[in-house]
Design a protein around this motif. Structure first.
Motif, short mmCIF file in Angstrom:
data_model
loop_
_atom_site.label_atom_id
_atom_site.label_comp_id
_atom_site.label_asym_id
_atom_site.label_seq_id
_atom_site.Cartn_x
_atom_site.Cartn_y
_atom_site.Cartn_z
N ASP A 170 0.72 -1.23 -0.18
CA ASP A 170 0.10 -0.03 -0.02
C ASP A 170 0.70 1.29 0.03
O ASP A 170 0.76 2.26 -0.75
CB ASP A 170 -0.94 -0.03 1.22
N GLY A 171 2.16 1.20 0.73
CA GLY A 171 2.88 2.41 0.78
C GLY A 171 3.65 2.80 -0.37
O GLY A 171 3.82 3.89 -0.59
N GLU A 229 -0.64 -5.85 -1.77
CA GLU A 229 -0.70 -6.36 -0.34
C GLU A 229 -1.09 -5.38 0.41
O GLU A 229 0.10 -4.71 0.98
CB GLU A 229 0.68 -7.32 -0.05
N ASN A 269 -1.51 -4.26 3.84
CA ASN A 269 -1.53 -4.40 5.03
C ASN A 269 -1.62 -3.26 5.97
O ASN A 269 -1.67 -3.73 7.29
CB ASN A 269 -0.10 -5.17 5.60
N ILE A 311 -0.21 -0.71 6.53
CA ILE A 311 0.77 0.11 7.08
C ILE A 311 2.03 0.37 6.22
O ILE A 311 2.41 -0.87 5.35
CB ILE A 311 1.30 -0.49 8.44
N ALA A 312 3.02 1.14 6.19
CA ALA A 312 4.21 1.39 5.40
C ALA A 312 5.11 1.42 6.45
O ALA A 312 5.28 2.71 6.97
CB ALA A 312 4.13 2.35 4.35
MG LIG Z 1 2.23 -1.84 3.75
#
Ligand SMILES: [Mg+2]
Ligand SMILES: Cc1ncc(C[n+]2csc(CCOP(=O)(O)OP(=O)(O)O)c2C)c(N)n1
Length: 307
Positions: free
Chosen positions: A148-149, A175, A177, A179-180
């Motif tokens: 995502d980041g 993917e 999740n 958070i980055a």
């Molecule tokens: Mg992430």
């Protein structure tokens, strides 16, 4: 879109699939242990909690397809090659390493598989490979895994633009999740992955299920369309169980607990105890044996480009 299976039983897996899931899980746990003992070369990021993504995609991709992985790529590699010896040797810098020990955890090249630790770098490369495949090997595709980041990188949008314009066989697996590293997605992403794909006219599928069979079934037809030149973004809503890398988890305890609550490992053990307990200890012992065997090897030597 597939729906969450909360409260529902996970469907039974073939032994082969469960063994692969368990291989990735125990491999990653072993890495954290080895890192803690100072036995690894360089850094490492585990895919704990996200193992089911590449395992679900495995039969939907063929040997002629290209896979581009990222910094969190051990599950991607193991799902494609089932080669824990070569991967661990790479990360420990021992003989038999996939890339002579110079790539380490993040930079692996083998046949039609390549990973990079540079966020977003793989997207334009994958688009270029997809263009080549469209011309030279119709019916094959390039699959690229990003987090995502990584949607903060401009190269992602350049690649999506060309993929849409040239109708490239590009499968983007996100993917997500949440958070980055230490930054929650909600603090760094305006809008959504779906909205960004839509801006380029690229179809987007959201997968919230962790059921390997269900995911495969839900994506089969759309991945077949990618092979005909319809780029696709598939976004998995997933959870990172471990730290970003090692010892750098600053999430609140309840966020980590919530991730663990949805873990496929615990849920599958609950839903299919006989099969789970028959295989779990065996695979864990296999990983132990791999680690002992690889650790006893001489140091790797760099002898030119890897495969
Ligand atoms: Mg992430
Ligand atoms: C171009 C670039 N910038 C920064 C980094 C450092 N870095 C490595 S992973 C990461 C976070 C990646 O987040 P995400 O894409 O969500 O993947 P995740 O780690 O959650 O799997 C960062 C900032 C990097 N590797 N490359």
């Amino acid at each position: 879109m597939t729906e969450t299976l909360d409260g529902l039983r996970l469907s039974p897996l073939a032994d082969d699939d469960l063994e692969l899931l368990l291989l990735v899980r125990h491999f990653e746990l072993k890495l954290l242990e080895l890192y803690g003992r100072g036995d690894l070369n360089g850094t490492t990021h585990t895919c704990l909690g996200q193992e089911y993504v590449p395992v679900a995609l495995r039969p939907l991709l063929g040997p002629a397809d290209h896979v581009f992985s990222n910094h969190r790529g051990h599950g991607h590699y193991l799902s494609r090659f089932r080669d824990p010896h070569g991967l661990l040797a790479e990360i420990m810098g021992r003989e038999g390493a996939v890339c002579g020990g110079v790539g380490g955890s993040q930079h692996i090249h083998r046949d039609r598989y390549m990973s990079t630790g540079v966020q977003g770098e793989s997207m334009p490369v994958a688009a270029g490979v997809a263009l080549h495949l469209k011309r030279a090997e119709p019916g094959t595709l390039a699959c690229v895994h990003i987090g995502d980041g990584t949607w903060g990188e401009g190269a992602v949008y350049e690649a999506l633009n060309l993929a849409a314009l040239w109708r490239l066989p590009l499968l983007v697996v996100v993917e997500n999740n949440g958070i980055a590293q230490s930054t929650p997605t909600t603090s760094q992403m305006a809008g959504t992955v779906a909205g960004r794909a839509a801006a380029f006219g690229i179809p987007h599928r959201l997968v919230v299920s962790i059921d390997v069979n269900e995911i495969r079934f839900s994506l089969e037809r759309e991945i077949a369309r990618v092979r005909e030149g319809q780029p696709l973004v598939v976004e998995f809503v997933t959870h990172r169980l471990g730290p970003h890398s090692k010892g750098d988890d600053i999430r609140p305890a309840e966020a980590v607990r919530a991730a663990r609550d949805g873990d496929w490992y615990t849920r599958y053990a609950h839903d299919h105890p006989e099969q789970f307990h028959r295989l779990d200890g065996v695979v864990q012992a296999e990983v132990e044996a791999v680690a002992d065997e690889v650790a006893a090897r001489p140091l790797s030597r760099w002898e030119g480009p890897c495969a």
